[in-house]
Design an enzyme around this catalytic site. Structure first.
Site, PDB file in Angstrom:
ATOM      1  N   ASP A 267       0.954  -1.208  -0.024  1.00  0.00           N
ATOM      2  CA  ASP A 267      -0.166  -0.147  -0.075  1.00  0.00           C
ATOM      3  C   ASP A 267       0.796   1.395  -0.082  1.00  0.00           C
ATOM      4  OD1 ASP A 267       0.844   0.545   2.659  1.00  0.00           O
ATOM      5  OD2 ASP A 267      -0.907  -0.687   3.535  1.00  0.00           O
TER       6      ASP A 267
ATOM      7  N   LYS B 127      -4.206   3.228  -1.439  1.00  0.00           N
ATOM      8  CA  LYS B 127      -5.363   4.105  -1.510  1.00  0.00           C
ATOM      9  C   LYS B 127      -4.719   5.430  -0.842  1.00  0.00           C
ATOM     10  CE  LYS B 127      -8.931   0.574  -0.543  1.00  0.00           C
ATOM     11  NZ  LYS B 127      -7.833  -0.412  -0.254  1.00  0.00           N
TER      12      LYS B 127
ATOM     13  N   MET C 226      -4.735   9.437  10.062  1.00  0.00           N
ATOM     14  CA  MET C 226      -5.358  10.189   8.894  1.00  0.00           C
ATOM     15  C   MET C 226      -5.955  11.527   9.461  1.00  0.00           C
ATOM     16  SD  MET C 226      -6.656   6.758   7.254  1.00  0.00           S
ATOM     17  CE  MET C 226      -7.130   5.802   8.854  1.00  0.00           C
TER      18      MET C 226
END
Length: 465
Positions: free
Chosen positions: A250, A272, A386
């Site tokens: 990732d 992503k 995040m």
């Protein structure tokens, strides 16, 4: 996924073995230094030609052509390699210039600035050769490393190379993945020991047994890669990274960590990012199942820990439903790694008796649906994964639910890497400081009184050069 702007360290030289059997090699110089080079070149079967006023007695042999005393640029034509081994730097520079003009590799002894190739330290277990170089920056270090390899690499390792060369006909009939499995099992098992001890008949029987075994089913390794520093990988993670046939990785897996994966493994980027979804989670789950059913050993490499905001549980649920074997290797989660490298302890007897990890990722409508009263309590540390894009909103909500404007907060960008930045402030001013700093990398936000300790406890100083 190739990324020229990644944080891979650049190579001053490209490692390469050059086939010189029967090829012309020009050596300029006839003393002891030239003799050392010629000995190595003769081992490679090169046709040596020498330009020198005086020749070391050992260089006066029929198989070496002596051009004479004076070097002329035309002498390099048709050579595969040129070596300048004199104590005259002006002459060495002329030789190097002539070689470069004809696009011929040139090695100027003890002068990497004039060289286009260098000679490594060599561990000789012919036909197995191990070359070690410090890229001409520290030759003694290269010899030091070579000594340690010499100590652990069995003297009869060359027998293994000869044995496997003779067995190539049997092995080449197998599919590539199956061939690799058989060879790994042979080398890691009793087969290699039998070759090294001279019992090649028993080794051949062991290889035949492995060839006749039914191929094993595929397996998935769910491995946490940690927050970025490859030194934080576990031994088990490194072992599985080296035996995987294919890797799905990732966006948060750093380039230095990806370099630890076996070089011939197929690499599939399934990362992503904000407004970037190349693979849905369902597609990733399906790909893991598909590859494992093909008999592949699949490495699912995730930044941080796969079970902390990594959707690892969802992935192994799909594997379990299909009856596919899997292993889970925990990794240092971003909160632990980044906080430690930022000098911010997540708990502290005087400031924080608990720690909460929470996602700061907003829903599709842009809202943060979190238990704000619980997160706004004192005596704890809250880490928002995040949280960069939603920092203004989370800061506002924490203040609205009871935390003061001057409550300490920090953002850690690219934690544990050489690009790490730590921006500290308060709930009221941190969003503005982050915006002013132009933060764009992977980040997490730490909220709590422990942030005040950073000024005294910071220890990690990334090299920004």
């Amino acid at each position: 996924m190739l990324d020229p702007a990644s944080d891979r360290s650049s190579w001053p030289y490209f490692p390469l073995f050059l086939k010189l059997a029967g090829e012309r090699v020009l050596v300029v110089g006839g003393g002891a230094v030239a003799l050392r080079k010629v000995r190595l070149l003769l081992r490679a079967g090169a046709r040596i030609e020498i330009v020198a006023r005086d020749l070391h007695p050992e260089l006066v042999i029929p198989t070496i052509r002596h051009w004479g005393a004076e070097f002329e640029s035309g002498q390099v034509q048709g050579c595969r390699l040129v070596v300048a081994a004199t104590d005259d730097r002006v002459l060495n520079a002329r030789v190097a210039e002539s070689a470069r003009a004809h696009s011929i590799p040139v090695n100027v002894v003890d002068d990497p600035a004039l060289s286009t190739c260098i000679t490594p330290s060599i561990v000789d277990r012919s036909p197995l050769l191990v070359a070690v170089t410090s890229s001409a920056s520290a030759p003694v270090l290269a010899r030091w490393v070579r000594k340690r390899i010499e100590a652990v690499l069995p003297a009869e390792s060359g027998r293994l190379a000869d044995f496997l060369r003779r067995m190539r006909g049997r092995l080449k009939k197998l599919p590539v993945v199956r061939r690799r499995r058989v060879l790994e099992a042979f080398l890691d098992g009793s087969g290699s020991e039998r070759v090294l001890s001279g019992n090649e008949a028993a080794a051949e029987k062991e290889l035949d047994r492995l060839l006749q075994e039914q191929p094993t089913r595929g397996e998935v390794y769910l491995v946490g890669a940690g927050p970025g520093d490859p030194d934080l990988l576990t031994f088990r993670a490194l072992r599985l990274m080296q035996q995987a046939d294919v890797v799905l990785y990732d966006r948060l897996v750093s380039a230095p960590i990806l370099e630890r994966v076996r070089r011939d493994a197929e690499r599939i980027f399934v990362g992503k990012g904000p407004k970037q979804h190349e693979f849905s989670q369902e597609e990733i789950n399906g790909l893991l199942v598909k590859l494992a059913k093909q008999g592949q050993r699949v490495l699912r490499l995730k930044g941080g820990d796969p079970f902390i905001f990594g959707r690892g549980g969802e992935e192994i649920e799909s594997l379990a439903a299909e009856g596919i074997a899997f292993q889970v290797v925990p990794g240092i989660t971003a909160a632990n790694g980044c906080a430690a490298y930022a000098g911010i302890p997540l708990t502290h007897r005087e400031y924080a008796q608990s720690v909460t990890f929470v996602t700061g990722h907003a829903k599709q409508d842009g809202q943060l649906d979190l238990d704000w009263p619980a997160l706004a309590r004192r005596g704890q540390t809250v880490v928002f994964y995040m949280g960069r894009l939603t920092l203004p909103a989370l800061s506002k909500n924490l203040r609205q639910h009871g935390l003061p404007d001057d409550w300490p907060a920090a953002l850690v960008e690219e934690g544990t890497s050489q690009r790490q930045r730590v921006i500290t402030g308060t709930l009221s001013d941190l969003p503005g400081r982050v915006e002013q700093a132009g933060v764009s990398g992977a980040s997490l936000v730490i909220v709590g009184e422990v942030v005040r300790l950073r000024e005294r406890l910071q220890w990690f100083s990334p090299n920004k050069s």
